[in-house]
Scaffold this motif. Structure first.
Motif, mmCIF file in Angstrom:
data_model
loop_
_atom_site.group_PDB
_atom_site.id
_atom_site.type_symbol
_atom_site.label_atom_id
_atom_site.label_comp_id
_atom_site.label_asym_id
_atom_site.label_seq_id
_atom_site.Cartn_x
_atom_site.Cartn_y
_atom_site.Cartn_z
ATOM 1 N N THR A 23 35.790 55.372 -18.569
ATOM 2 C CA THR A 23 35.711 55.490 -20.022
ATOM 3 C C THR A 23 34.902 56.711 -20.454
ATOM 4 O O THR A 23 35.290 57.443 -21.354
ATOM 5 C CB THR A 23 35.068 54.211 -20.611
ATOM 6 N N SER A 24 33.777 56.940 -19.781
ATOM 7 C CA SER A 24 32.904 58.011 -20.263
ATOM 8 C C SER A 24 33.059 59.333 -19.511
ATOM 9 O O SER A 24 32.833 60.397 -20.077
ATOM 10 C CB SER A 24 31.440 57.551 -20.195
ATOM 11 N N ILE A 54 22.996 57.106 -17.311
ATOM 12 C CA ILE A 54 23.562 56.093 -18.222
ATOM 13 C C ILE A 54 22.710 54.818 -18.193
ATOM 14 O O ILE A 54 22.650 54.071 -19.155
ATOM 15 C CB ILE A 54 25.028 55.759 -17.841
#
Ligand code: MG
Length: 342
Positions: A23-24, A54
């Protein structure tokens, strides 16, 4: 007692063989610090610190400073008691868990070699002799696993469904899936995604919603029977205590690079067990030294569910250190210590 002759600390750059989309980020490399400790009686221990921005507040630089600070505090050539050494490690790695993990890995690597046993046996005489591990779509050879992890949350919903459908057809209806959403959705989208996943064999879905949004993560559990796993939400013992107090989450993913000390990892696993939730230990996509250490910790903590250990060559030059895996079962190696050889 241990007599340290020399410590070296070096940055390394792990270059990925395959790219993993999430996703990131698109994962293509990983930087780490390698600590190498040599004792006067000729033992060599290795550890790897690979910060996770993160998860934790630490940066690559602060981790490097912490490791150097630890090195400076030790008088190379003097004897030091193990208890004293462990206190020194803690004192120099507050708020830099990956540095803590790296130094302890190197120390336990040496201590277990001195006792002529594999690291996991040194940590726990009742450690598991084999582990269940999962494959990862885009990273590992999927034919060799019965549980496959798939990163989702960044394709459109129909493409995500088609992907899981295709993999289910290809690998058979006995294959289980772990879906990792890496905080991609808000509550309404997560509810819809979970509904669509009900027709597949899903072991659990990981971190559907923002790591700090405990209320929505809890609310989601009232809309689905699929277990919810928490990963990014967990970055220390306090976060686990808070989540357990709220009864939020079914599966707790414990990452040694993020928790830090071996004793805290043990505490984390036991807290999760006591609350009748499922603890899982996974790597953080770091290099082979950190991944091997994570494997030993998973065995020592007797983790019986599938762990994400990534025991395949995901970076260049790792082959010689990878243990055998058959059908998703890893037989713990018998080599003394960590089992890392250059
Ligand atoms: Mg995850």
């Amino acid at each position: 007692m241990i007599r340290i002759k020399e410590i070296t600390i070096n940055p390394i750059f792990n270059k990925a063989i395959k790219r993993l989309e999430t996703t990131s980020i698109i994962h293509s490399d990983r930087s780490s610090w390698i600590i190498k400790i040599i004792t006067s009686d000729g033992f060599v221990g290795y550890g790897e610190a690979s910060p996770l921005p993160i998860f934790n507040e630490e940066t690559f630089d602060t981790v490097g400073y912490a490791l150097e600070g630890f090195k400076l505090a030790l008088n190379e050539g003097n004897n030091i008691e193990i208890d004293e050494l462990m206190i020194l490690i803690k004192a120099h790695t507050l708020d830099v868990p990956s540095a803590n993990f790296a130094i302890e890995t190197a120390v336990y690597d040496i201590l277990s070699q001195q006792k002529q046993m594999p690291l996991y046996k040194y940590l726990n005489s009742k450690a598991l002799s084999s582990l269940y591990i999962n494959g990862v779509y885009q990273l590992t050879d999927l034919n060799n696993y019965t549980t496959i992890k798939v990163k989702c949350g960044f394709r459109n919903l129909f493409d995500e469904i088609e992907l899981i459908e295709g993999l289910s057809n290809k690998y058979g209806n006995k294959t289980q899936f772990i879906i990792d959403l890496n905080q991609a959705y808000d509550l309404p989208k997560a509810i819809r995604f979970f509904k669509e996943m009900e027709k597949f064999n899903i072991t659990y879905i990981e971190q559907p919603i923002d790591r700090n949004n405990f209320e929505d993560l809890l609310e989601l559990s009232f809309h689905t029977d699929i277990p919810i796993a928490l990963d990014e939400s967990i970055n220390n013992l306090e976060s686990i205590i808070k989540l357990l107090d709220m009864n939020c989450g079914d599966v707790f993913i414990i990452k040694p690079q993020s928790i830090g000390s071996f004793s805290d990892i043990e505490k984390a696993v036991s807290m999760v067990h006591k609350a009748h939730k499922i603890p899982i230990i996974t790597t953080s996509l770091e290099g082979i030294i950190g991944r091997l250490s994570t494997m030993h910790i998973s065995s020592a903590n007797r983790i019986k569910n599938h762990c994400g250990l990534l025991m395949e060559s995901i970076y260049e030059d790792e082959d010689s250190n990878i243990p055998n895996i058959n059908n998703g079962i890893l037989d713990m190696p018998k080599k003394h210590g960590l089992g890392y050889y250059k």
